[in-house]
Design a protein around this motif. Structure first.
Motif, short mmCIF file in Angstrom:
data_model
loop_
_atom_site.label_atom_id
_atom_site.label_comp_id
_atom_site.label_asym_id
_atom_site.label_seq_id
_atom_site.Cartn_x
_atom_site.Cartn_y
_atom_site.Cartn_z
N HIS A 1 0.85 -1.19 0.00
CA HIS A 1 0.00 0.00 0.00
C HIS A 1 0.89 1.25 0.00
CE1 HIS A 1 -4.40 0.76 1.18
NE2 HIS A 1 -3.97 1.74 0.43
N ALA A 2 0.53 2.24 -0.83
CA ALA A 2 1.28 3.50 -0.82
C ALA A 2 0.55 4.50 0.07
CB ALA A 2 1.41 4.06 -2.24
N ILE A 3 1.27 5.05 1.05
CA ILE A 3 0.65 6.04 1.94
C ILE A 3 1.55 7.26 2.08
CG2 ILE A 3 -0.75 4.41 3.30
CD1 ILE A 3 1.41 4.50 5.49
N ALA A 4 0.92 8.42 2.24
CA ALA A 4 1.65 9.66 2.54
C ALA A 4 1.44 9.94 4.03
CB ALA A 4 1.12 10.80 1.70
N ILE A 5 2.56 10.11 4.73
CA ILE A 5 2.49 10.40 6.17
C ILE A 5 2.91 11.86 6.35
CG2 ILE A 5 3.36 9.75 8.44
CD1 ILE A 5 4.12 7.03 7.25
N GLU A 6 2.08 12.67 7.02
CA GLU A 6 2.39 14.09 7.10
C GLU A 6 2.01 14.72 8.43
OE1 GLU A 6 0.11 16.55 4.27
OE2 GLU A 6 -0.80 14.72 3.54
N PRO A 7 2.91 14.58 9.42
CA PRO A 7 2.66 15.23 10.71
C PRO A 7 2.74 16.75 10.60
CG PRO A 7 4.44 13.59 10.86
CD PRO A 7 4.14 13.77 9.42
N PHE A 8 1.84 17.41 11.32
CA PHE A 8 1.85 18.87 11.47
C PHE A 8 2.00 19.15 12.96
CE2 PHE A 8 -0.40 18.23 7.51
CZ PHE A 8 -0.13 19.36 6.73
N ALA A 9 2.96 20.02 13.31
CA ALA A 9 3.15 20.42 14.71
C ALA A 9 2.86 21.91 14.83
CB ALA A 9 4.59 20.14 15.15
N VAL B 1 5.37 6.58 1.35
CA VAL B 1 5.96 5.31 1.81
C VAL B 1 5.19 4.14 1.20
CG1 VAL B 1 6.38 3.91 3.89
CG2 VAL B 1 6.60 6.40 4.01
N ILE B 2 5.92 3.12 0.75
CA ILE B 2 5.27 1.85 0.38
C ILE B 2 5.38 0.93 1.60
CG2 ILE B 2 5.27 -0.14 -1.19
CD1 ILE B 2 4.91 2.26 -2.92
N VAL B 3 4.24 0.49 2.09
CA VAL B 3 4.22 -0.38 3.27
C VAL B 3 4.87 -1.72 2.90
CG1 VAL B 3 2.74 -1.62 4.88
CG2 VAL B 3 2.14 0.71 4.18
N ASP C 1 7.62 -5.07 4.97
CA ASP C 1 8.22 -5.48 6.25
C ASP C 1 9.23 -4.43 6.70
OD1 ASP C 1 6.67 -7.72 6.33
OD2 ASP C 1 8.18 -8.99 5.35
N LYS C 2 9.97 -3.92 5.68
CA LYS C 2 10.85 -2.77 5.92
C LYS C 2 10.30 -1.65 5.05
CE LYS C 2 15.82 -1.82 6.24
NZ LYS C 2 15.64 -0.45 5.75
N PRO C 3 9.64 -0.64 5.64
CA PRO C 3 8.96 0.39 4.85
C PRO C 3 9.88 1.05 3.82
CG PRO C 3 8.58 0.70 7.21
CD PRO C 3 9.55 -0.41 7.09
N ILE C 4 9.36 1.24 2.59
CA ILE C 4 10.16 1.85 1.51
C ILE C 4 9.75 3.30 1.38
CG2 ILE C 4 10.74 1.74 -0.95
CD1 ILE C 4 9.53 -1.23 -0.80
N VAL C 5 10.67 4.22 1.73
CA VAL C 5 10.37 5.64 1.61
C VAL C 5 10.71 6.07 0.19
CG1 VAL C 5 10.83 7.95 2.52
CG2 VAL C 5 10.92 5.95 4.05
N ILE C 6 9.69 6.32 -0.64
CA ILE C 6 9.97 6.62 -2.06
C ILE C 6 10.40 8.06 -2.28
CG2 ILE C 6 8.44 4.79 -2.94
CD1 ILE C 6 6.41 6.99 -3.64
N THR C 7 10.22 8.91 -1.26
CA THR C 7 10.62 10.32 -1.41
C THR C 7 11.86 10.65 -0.57
OG1 THR C 7 8.95 10.82 0.26
CG2 THR C 7 8.34 11.22 -2.03
N LYS C 8 12.66 9.62 -0.24
CA LYS C 8 13.86 9.82 0.60
C LYS C 8 14.83 10.76 -0.08
CE LYS C 8 15.28 8.40 4.60
NZ LYS C 8 14.31 8.26 5.69
#
Ligand code: MN
Ligand code: MN
Length: 295
Positions: free
Chosen positions: A185-193, A284-286, A288-295
């Protein structure tokens, strides 16, 4: 299309937007026109062989998200701004979405650091089978450890095909759900502080739109906008991109589309107590070891 092709395209989009992000760190300065920065970012994406997944967003200070300069926007990045640079590229409809925060005032560096640290903590939790709520808990916990508040009504999201905000949403505060992350699954994770209360509301500026269910319209410019949007297949666009020269005719056309309920609008979002807001985002592609595609 098999799944390997989908992931290859996400990775291509991710590599391109990461390069643009790193270049943008060097050229964005206080006092620059927002429109010059947005256009430079969008053109770099095109030069590298992808297309913008959405208009470049350059939200400053208490504006948390969705501020992108409109047509004829003459405003500049304020002195000492806390600037969120939120950008995306797509390859054949697979969007890589990433964001970072520039603190032009050193006093805001900790706030920028809080969302970046929360993002790293969240990525560590983004492995196959883990509870999505653990990702959210990592975000909230990290931001609070820094002494700030997460924004509770802004979330990360799944990344679909020609569909930016797909299920599941990825909350920035802990919640109760048995939903488990799915392999591939491809997900975008975006915390706002924020230094504020931790909520956003609509602001005045609206320059980002989407059309996914067109209907016939009379106004010629409105027809032109529908045609333009059809080429984007439902991805968001900026009013800057529209093939309508006159600002007056543009506003009239947008009004008709709004009245006919064809237009989906993304207003700028500001923190309800005018707190300063920082953001960090990776796609991120979910696994076992998450793949950060925008690293
Ligand atoms: Mn984004
Ligand atoms: Mn996003």
């Amino acid at each position: 299309m098999d799944d390997e092709d989908r992931i290859t395209k996400f990775k291509q989009a991710g590599r391109i937007i990461s390069e643009v992000r790193e270049e943008s760190r060097k050229f964005i300065k206080e006092g620059m026109l927002f429109s010059a920065v947005a256009e430079k970012i969008e053109n770099l994406i095109r030069e590298k062989g992808a297309s913008p997944g959405f208009p470049a967003c350059l939200s400053a200070n208490e504006i948390a998200a969705h501020y992108s300069p409109g047509k004829n926007d003459q405003s500049c990045i304020p002195e000492g701004a806390l600037l969120k640079v939120d950008i995306g590229a797509h390859v054949d409809g697979y969007v890589a979405d990433t964001a970072y925060t520039i603190a032009f005032n050193d006093e805001h560096k900790q706030l920028a650091e809080a969302s970046a640290a929360a993002l790293n903590a969240a990525i560590e939790q983004s492995y196959t089978g883990n509870l999505l709520s653990n990702v959210s808990e990592a975000i909230e916990g990290t931001i609070k450890d820094f002494g700030f508040n997460p924004i509770s009504n802004l979330t990360g999201h799944g990344l679909g095909h020609y569909w930016l905000h797909d299920a599941p949403s990825v909350p920035n505060v802990k919640f109760t759900s048995a939903y488990q992350l799915k392999e591939g699954h491809a997900i975008a994770i975006e915390p706002f502080a924020t230094t504020g209360a931790g909520k956003v509301k609509d602001a005045e500026s609206i320059t980002i739109f989407r059309i996914d269910q067109p209907k016939p319209v009379r106004n010629m410019e409105a027809r032109r906008i529908i045609e333009f949007a059809a080429g984007l297949r439902g991805l968001p666009f900026s009013e800057r991109w529209l093939p309508v020269e006159s600002l007056f005719k543009l506003k009239m056309a947008l009004r008709e589309l709004r009245e006919r309920e064809i237009l989906y609008e993304y207003p700028a979002l500001k923190e309800i107590s005018n707190g300063l807001v920082s953001q960090a985002e990776h796609s991120v592609i979910v696994s076992d070891k998450p793949i950060v595609i925008t690293k």
